[in-house]
Design a protein around this motif. Structure first.
Motif, short mmCIF file in Angstrom:
data_model
loop_
_atom_site.label_atom_id
_atom_site.label_comp_id
_atom_site.label_asym_id
_atom_site.label_seq_id
_atom_site.Cartn_x
_atom_site.Cartn_y
_atom_site.Cartn_z
N THR A 24 -6.59 -40.91 68.22
CA THR A 24 -7.18 -40.68 66.91
C THR A 24 -7.53 -42.01 66.25
OG1 THR A 24 -6.80 -39.77 64.70
CG2 THR A 24 -4.87 -40.55 65.87
N TRP A 81 -9.73 -30.06 64.28
CA TRP A 81 -8.30 -29.93 64.47
C TRP A 81 -7.86 -28.54 64.96
CZ3 TRP A 81 -4.40 -32.01 66.27
CH2 TRP A 81 -3.11 -31.55 66.04
N THR A 87 -5.73 -45.41 57.85
CA THR A 87 -5.12 -45.45 59.18
C THR A 87 -3.71 -46.02 59.13
OG1 THR A 87 -7.27 -45.59 60.26
CG2 THR A 87 -5.37 -46.35 61.52
N GLU A 142 -13.33 -37.21 67.23
CA GLU A 142 -12.12 -37.36 66.42
C GLU A 142 -11.43 -36.03 66.28
OE1 GLU A 142 -8.95 -38.25 64.50
OE2 GLU A 142 -10.23 -39.81 65.32
N LEU A 176 -8.76 -35.22 64.72
CA LEU A 176 -8.15 -34.90 63.42
C LEU A 176 -9.16 -34.68 62.31
CD1 LEU A 176 -4.98 -37.18 63.43
CD2 LEU A 176 -5.27 -34.84 64.29
N LEU A 199 -4.49 -38.97 59.69
CA LEU A 199 -3.15 -38.87 60.29
C LEU A 199 -2.11 -38.36 59.29
CD1 LEU A 199 -1.71 -39.32 62.94
CD2 LEU A 199 -1.50 -41.73 62.35
N CYS A 251 -2.65 -37.45 71.94
CA CYS A 251 -3.87 -37.38 71.15
C CYS A 251 -4.28 -38.80 70.77
CB CYS A 251 -3.65 -36.54 69.89
SG CYS A 251 -5.13 -36.34 68.88
N GLN A 298 -9.05 -36.83 73.48
CA GLN A 298 -9.66 -38.08 73.02
C GLN A 298 -11.16 -37.90 72.98
OE1 GLN A 298 -8.23 -40.74 76.14
NE2 GLN A 298 -10.33 -41.05 76.81
#
Length: 171
Positions: free
Chosen positions: A38, A17, A82, A10, A12, A43, A36, A7
């Motif tokens: 995000t 990543w 999102t 970000e 992602l 996503l 995780c 956490q």
């Protein structure tokens, strides 16, 4: 039970990543429960890989209202990406609009509410229901300025009870 979670910032982001995936994979290899947090914007892009290395994901959504969420995030279109990402993850579990139990245990949403702004979250239970999300964590934003809390304790509790009541109405 020892768990490992990613956490902050970000995980992602395309440049973040690879390291996040490696850390989650290594932790999973050690039989740790992995998760995780995000903002969910990427996503859809990383859903398959994320599912391979996590037991849970927590997606931060600031409001049921796309304009409020996007303003809070400082990025136009973030809410759409999102919520689309959550639907894409739900597809992996084979659930329809209500999702499956496995999806509901895997994906959760977290939100922050600000003193005197609980209205920005009142529509969240309906949104989460439409996304097939059962788990929602709400945290009050508590700031200390000039040696005192911004927001009163009893108001925070009233707001939490209000959100709890609305959530129960939506299952």
């Amino acid at each position: 039970v020892i768990a490992f979670g990613i956490q902050g910032h970000e995980a992602l982001l395309p440049e973040a990543w690879p390291l996040a995936r490696k850390l989650l994979s290594m932790s999973l290899g050690q039989k740790l429960i992995t998760s995780c947090v995000t903002n969910g914007v990427n996503l859809r892009e990383f859903r398959d890989e994320l599912l391979d290395v996590t037991h849970n994901i927590y997606v931060s959504i600031d409001s049921h209202d796309p304009l409020i969420h996007d303003k809070s995030r400082g990025k136009s279109g973030a809410w759409v990406k999102t919520t689309d990402g959550l639907r894409a993850v739900r597809e992996l579990f084979g659930g329809g609009e209500s999702g499956t139990r496995e999806f509901q245990e895997y994906a959760r949403v977290i939100s922050i509410f600000y003193p005197h702004q609980v209205a920005r979250l009142e529509g969240m239970p309906a949104l989460l229901r439409s996304l097939g999300i059962k788990g929602w964590s709400v945290s009050p934003f508590i700031s200390i300025a000039k040696g005192m809390f911004l927001g009163k304790e009893h108001e925070i509790c009233e707001d939490l009870y209000r959100l709890d009541k609305i959530s129960k109405e939506h299952g």
